[in-house]
Design an enzyme around this catalytic site. Structure first.
Site, PDB file in Angstrom:
ATOM      1  N   GLU A 120       0.910  -1.181   0.007  1.00  0.00           N
ATOM      2  CA  GLU A 120       0.094  -0.022   0.047  1.00  0.00           C
ATOM      3  C   GLU A 120       1.038   1.378   0.004  1.00  0.00           C
ATOM      4  O   GLU A 120       0.517   2.146  -0.744  1.00  0.00           O
ATOM      5  CB  GLU A 120      -0.978   0.149   1.284  1.00  0.00           C
ATOM      6  CG  GLU A 120      -1.951  -1.054   1.011  1.00  0.00           C
ATOM      7  CD  GLU A 120      -3.387  -0.743   1.880  1.00  0.00           C
ATOM      8  OE1 GLU A 120      -4.033  -0.605   1.134  1.00  0.00           O
ATOM      9  OE2 GLU A 120      -3.476  -1.185   2.965  1.00  0.00           O
ATOM     10  N   GLU A 140      -4.678  -8.918   2.897  1.00  0.00           N
ATOM     11  CA  GLU A 140      -5.669  -8.369   3.781  1.00  0.00           C
ATOM     12  C   GLU A 140      -6.925  -9.231   3.691  1.00  0.00           C
ATOM     13  O   GLU A 140      -7.459  -9.620   4.846  1.00  0.00           O
ATOM     14  CB  GLU A 140      -6.101  -6.848   3.679  1.00  0.00           C
ATOM     15  CG  GLU A 140      -5.301  -5.937   4.290  1.00  0.00           C
ATOM     16  CD  GLU A 140      -3.959  -5.870   3.241  1.00  0.00           C
ATOM     17  OE1 GLU A 140      -3.149  -4.805   3.469  1.00  0.00           O
ATOM     18  OE2 GLU A 140      -3.623  -6.414   2.201  1.00  0.00           O
TER      19      GLU A 140
END
Length: 266
Positions: A120, A140
């Protein structure tokens, strides 16, 4: 020069090097690391002698994402840094480049794992270099979590949507060769060589006119979501003033005189 126990800062000429420094935890994100990143981006923005930034990780890894063990307990509090987060509840998003875009070019030098929150943060950088054994991925969903660092918005804008969705929805690892093939990174180098390659790229950027470099970066991002006509108009507004600078005149003069230009941010 700043930094914290989990984020070191040093200069390589006109390049500010930020190093995620928690190798015993694969540089998993901690509050001291996030505070250090936040302050590093701000220092680069405010110091006109800094022309580029390199982000890397210590111990042969980049970042394994959020510290899930700490997140499950009370370890993310970071006793010495709680007040900073209270003072600026957005600090962690700025640190992860979700809510902040540095005005200087940012080059990622990746070795080892660059997963979850690491991938990210990577999406907030401008140029990306990785060692051949580096691993990327957004894990995730495999843990019942959401990649809330910006990936559902940024990733489909940076790589083809089919690849973005596969990465987001499968939670699988991606080797550096595949990450390069789908366009997530730009260079794959022998293991251990990512930082040297990133600094090489930074040095070439540093030799260019800093006002021009910053205006070009700003224009690319400002126009990304505009129509072509609106984007071209915005480019003119951003680009024309560069031609009136002393640096632009120095660049032309140096070319005519067959010498390296000496830019002064003027």
């Amino acid at each position: 020069m700043g930094g914290t126990e989990h984020l070191t800062v040093h200069r390589e000429g006109a390049t500010l090097v930020l190093t995620l420094n928690r190798p015993e935890a694969k540089n998993a994100l901690s509050l001291p690391m996030l505070v250090g990143l936040h302050d590093g981006w701000r220092a680069a923005d405010e110091d006109d002698t800094v022309r580029s930034v390199v982000l890397t990780g210590a111990g042969g890894t980049f970042c394994a994402g959020m510290d899930l063990k700490a997140l499950a307990g009370d370890g993310m509090a970071g006793d010495h840094y709680r007040q900073r987060l209270r003072d600026d509840p957005d600090l962690h998003w700025k640190a992860m480049l979700r809510h902040h875009r540095p005005r200087k070019p940012v080059i990622a030098a990746v070795e080892g794992h660059c997963v979850a929150g690491g991938t990210e943060i990577l999406q907030g950088t401008d140029i990306r270099v990785a060692g051949e054994s580096a691993v990327f991925g957004l894990f995730e969903v495999a843990r019942g979590l959401f990649p809330i660092g910006g990936s559902t918005v940024r990733l489909p804008r940076q790589i083809p949507r089919t690849h973005a969705l596969e990465m987001l929805l499968t939670g699988r690892p991606y080797p550096a060769s595949e990450a390069a093939r789908i366009g997530l990174i730009g260079h794959v180098v022998p293991d251990g060589g990512a930082l040297a390659k990133a600094l090489e790229i930074a040095e070439r950027i540093n030799a260019c006119g800093p006002l021009a470099v910053e205006a070009v970066k700003a224009s690319v991002y400002e126009t990304a979501d505009l129509s072509e006509a609106d984007g071209l108009a915005a480019e003119l507004a951003r680009g024309w003033p560069v031609f009136d600078t002393a640096d632009a005149k120095e660049g032309a003069r140096a070319f005519a005189e067959k010498r390296p230009p000496v830019f002064r941010r003027a």
